[in-house]
Write a protein that holds these residues in place. Structure first.
Motif, PDB file in Angstrom:
ATOM      1  N   ASP A 137      57.025  49.565  40.345  1.00  0.00           N
ATOM      2  CA  ASP A 137      55.898  49.981  39.310  1.00  0.00           C
ATOM      3  C   ASP A 137      54.793  49.322  39.525  1.00  0.00           C
ATOM      4  O   ASP A 137      54.157  48.851  38.624  1.00  0.00           O
ATOM      5  N   TRP A 138      54.232  49.090  40.770  1.00  0.00           N
ATOM      6  CA  TRP A 138      52.960  48.609  40.895  1.00  0.00           C
ATOM      7  C   TRP A 138      51.906  49.407  40.068  1.00  0.00           C
ATOM      8  O   TRP A 138      51.971  50.582  40.105  1.00  0.00           O
ATOM      9  N   GLN A 139      51.081  48.759  39.198  1.00  0.00           N
ATOM     10  CA  GLN A 139      50.005  49.295  38.563  1.00  0.00           C
ATOM     11  C   GLN A 139      48.834  49.207  38.967  1.00  0.00           C
ATOM     12  O   GLN A 139      48.026  50.376  38.696  1.00  0.00           O
ATOM     13  N   ALA A 140      48.460  48.430  39.768  1.00  0.00           N
ATOM     14  CA  ALA A 140      46.853  48.568  40.214  1.00  0.00           C
ATOM     15  C   ALA A 140      46.681  48.011  41.633  1.00  0.00           C
ATOM     16  O   ALA A 140      47.443  46.884  41.796  1.00  0.00           O
ATOM     17  N   VAL A 141      45.804  48.490  42.421  1.00  0.00           N
ATOM     18  CA  VAL A 141      45.532  47.478  43.542  1.00  0.00           C
ATOM     19  C   VAL A 141      44.019  47.699  43.903  1.00  0.00           C
ATOM     20  O   VAL A 141      43.451  48.586  43.928  1.00  0.00           O
ATOM     21  N   ARG A 142      43.687  46.281  44.156  1.00  0.00           N
ATOM     22  CA  ARG A 142      42.107  46.213  44.927  1.00  0.00           C
ATOM     23  C   ARG A 142      42.325  46.450  46.568  1.00  0.00           C
ATOM     24  O   ARG A 142      43.194  45.841  46.957  1.00  0.00           O
ATOM     25  N   LEU A 143      41.327  47.185  46.684  1.00  0.00           N
ATOM     26  CA  LEU A 143      41.136  47.552  48.548  1.00  0.00           C
ATOM     27  C   LEU A 143      40.069  46.998  49.101  1.00  0.00           C
ATOM     28  O   LEU A 143      39.114  46.901  48.424  1.00  0.00           O
ATOM     29  N   ASN A 144      40.355  46.613  50.427  1.00  0.00           N
ATOM     30  CA  ASN A 144      39.149  46.188  51.001  1.00  0.00           C
ATOM     31  C   ASN A 144      38.817  47.211  52.104  1.00  0.00           C
ATOM     32  O   ASN A 144      39.478  47.415  52.958  1.00  0.00           O
ATOM     33  N   ASP A 145      37.953  48.331  51.534  1.00  0.00           N
ATOM     34  CA  ASP A 145      37.637  49.325  52.407  1.00  0.00           C
ATOM     35  C   ASP A 145      36.294  49.802  51.725  1.00  0.00           C
ATOM     36  O   ASP A 145      35.784  49.604  50.660  1.00  0.00           O
ATOM     37  N   PRO A 146      35.439  50.164  52.601  1.00  0.00           N
ATOM     38  CA  PRO A 146      33.940  50.291  52.410  1.00  0.00           C
ATOM     39  C   PRO A 146      34.010  51.624  51.407  1.00  0.00           C
ATOM     40  O   PRO A 146      32.997  51.818  50.621  1.00  0.00           O
ATOM     41  N   ARG A 147      34.762  52.369  51.190  1.00  0.00           N
ATOM     42  CA  ARG A 147      34.649  53.479  50.442  1.00  0.00           C
ATOM     43  C   ARG A 147      35.590  53.265  49.096  1.00  0.00           C
ATOM     44  O   ARG A 147      34.780  53.806  47.972  1.00  0.00           O
ATOM     45  N   LEU A 148      36.485  52.815  48.910  1.00  0.00           N
ATOM     46  CA  LEU A 148      37.377  52.911  47.793  1.00  0.00           C
ATOM     47  C   LEU A 148      37.539  51.345  47.545  1.00  0.00           C
ATOM     48  O   LEU A 148      37.930  50.432  48.385  1.00  0.00           O
TER      49      LEU A 148
END
Ligand code: FAD
Length: 345
Positions: free
Chosen positions: A210-221
């Motif tokens: 039940d992970w709720q949120a994720v920060r991404l290391n991506d130029p788009r998202l």
């Protein structure tokens, strides 16, 4: 409008900054009326309601740094309109997911983010669906003219809590100093996409189910949240908000929502661990925030004030004058409200 309206303060914009300002005035017994072009209060803290899901496309959560805001948030907690969230926050880089751990307390509105601004609007006069096109008059005698040509006022003071480019259009004909201040605050755009799924996302190895949120290391998202795991939403199915990076959004400002959501979903697919496939979405969309986030380094913080006002009775508040977060916007409106109350004393 009533004949005593010349004592009133008009506030253009019923986002969190405008509402905080209004509540400070209201608490001191000063009459205030808010106008907003949207169907209700909330601004960038509003929530999107679809037949099968409620989603946030603007602020996903907020955190607390200042004691004044902490005291205010304690009141929201008592009113039951907020809850801790996300409590399972992750970072993803090239398919590798790690739990994000820090000491920051994060909270969100329950059962939706707009519960906070609805709570703040309670007991205030909010004129919705009313876009203010221009101001007329001069110090102490301001009239607001809306899109339909209807006039509102006169007002002793007008507070503009709209993002700086929108505030600029209203103050420029009347106040060169406030107009120049608006020009110095750049508001950057952001695309926010959403996707509903009939099936839940597959489990990810080594990540809470039940992970709720994720920060991404991506130029788009930059950020993805699962709306069905926000407090009070257990009835809805898998429903993602996908927030784009600002530079990427700037470069694609005029793209179609379909192109944007497709690109952001592809970016999310690529951020999943190898072998994990997203299910087919059942509904998709994207919202373009033209003035999503202030670039505070452009000017706002150079003068050590988190609002602006002039002798003409015009004043400016909102996140652009302080920083890019819910707390900044609230503090800006609150401090302006306190200053206006002090003037009236
Ligand atoms: C995609 C996105 C994600 C974010 N994520 C976070 C987060 O996770 N945490 C966080 O702390 N902050 C986040 N923020 C920032 C936060 O949402 C804002 O800082 C805050 O909500 C700004 O509040 P405000 O009152 O200053 O402005 P707004 O909420 O923009 O309010 C301004 C109001 O003015 C109205 N208006 C404008 N022009 C007129 C007019 N001419 N006439 C009448 N009404 C008018 C608008 O309709 C709007 O309601 C995010 C923002 C975005 C866009």
């Amino acid at each position: 409008m009533r004949s005593d309206s010349s004592r009133h303060t008009a506030i253009i914009g019923a986002g969190i900054a405008g509402l905080a300002c209004a509540r400070a005035l209201n608490a001191a017994g000063l009459p205030v009326i808010l106008f907003d072009k949207a169907r209700g209060p909330g601004g960038r803290m509003s929530s999107k309601r679809l037949p099968d899901a409620t989603l946030e496309l603007g602020a996903q959560f907020f955190s607390i740094k200042e004691a004044t805001f902490r005291r205010e948030v304690a009141e929201w907690r008592k009113a039951g309109c907020i809850a801790p969230w996300p409590t399972s926050l992750w970072s993803a880089d090239g398919g590798s997911w790690q739990r994000h751990e820090d000491d920051l307390e994060r909270l969100c509105g329950q059962p939706r983010m707009s519960a906070v601004t609805r709570h703040l609007a309670d007991g205030l006069e909010v004129v919705a669906d009313t876009r203010i096109e221009r101001l007329e008059g001069s110090a102490g005698e301001w009239q607001l003219v809306d899109l339909r040509g209807e006039r509102h006022g006169p007002f002793a003071r007008v507070v503009i809590s709209a993002p700086s480019p929108q505030a600029h259009a209203l103050v420029a004909p009347h106040d060169a100093t406030l107009a120049a201040a608006c020009e110095a605050v750049i508001q950057r755009p952001c695309w926010s996409a959403w996707a509903l799924f009939e099936a839940p996302l597959p489990a990810l190895p080594g990540v809470d189910d039940d992970w709720q949120a994720v920060r991404l290391n991506d130029p788009r998202l930059r950020f993805v949240t699962r709306n069905q795991l926000k407090p009070g939403r257990s009835e809805q199915g898998e429903s993602l908000s996908l927030l784009a990076n600002l530079a990427w959004s700037e470069a694609r400002l005029e793209d179609s929502p379909e192109t944007i959501v497709e690109a952001l979903l592809e970016a999310f697919q690529q951020a999943l661990p190898a072998g994990i496939q997203l299910p087919a979405p059942s509904a998709l969309g994207a919202h373009r925030w033209r003035y999503a986030q202030p670039d505070v380094f452009a000017g706002g913080t150079a003068v050590n004030l988190d609002y602006r006002r002039s002798a003409s009775g015009l004043a400016l508040c909102g996140d652009g004058w302080r920083g890019p977060r819910v707390e900044d916007a609230w503090l800006s409106g609150h401090h302006l409200g306190e200053a206006l109350v002090a003037d009236a004393a």
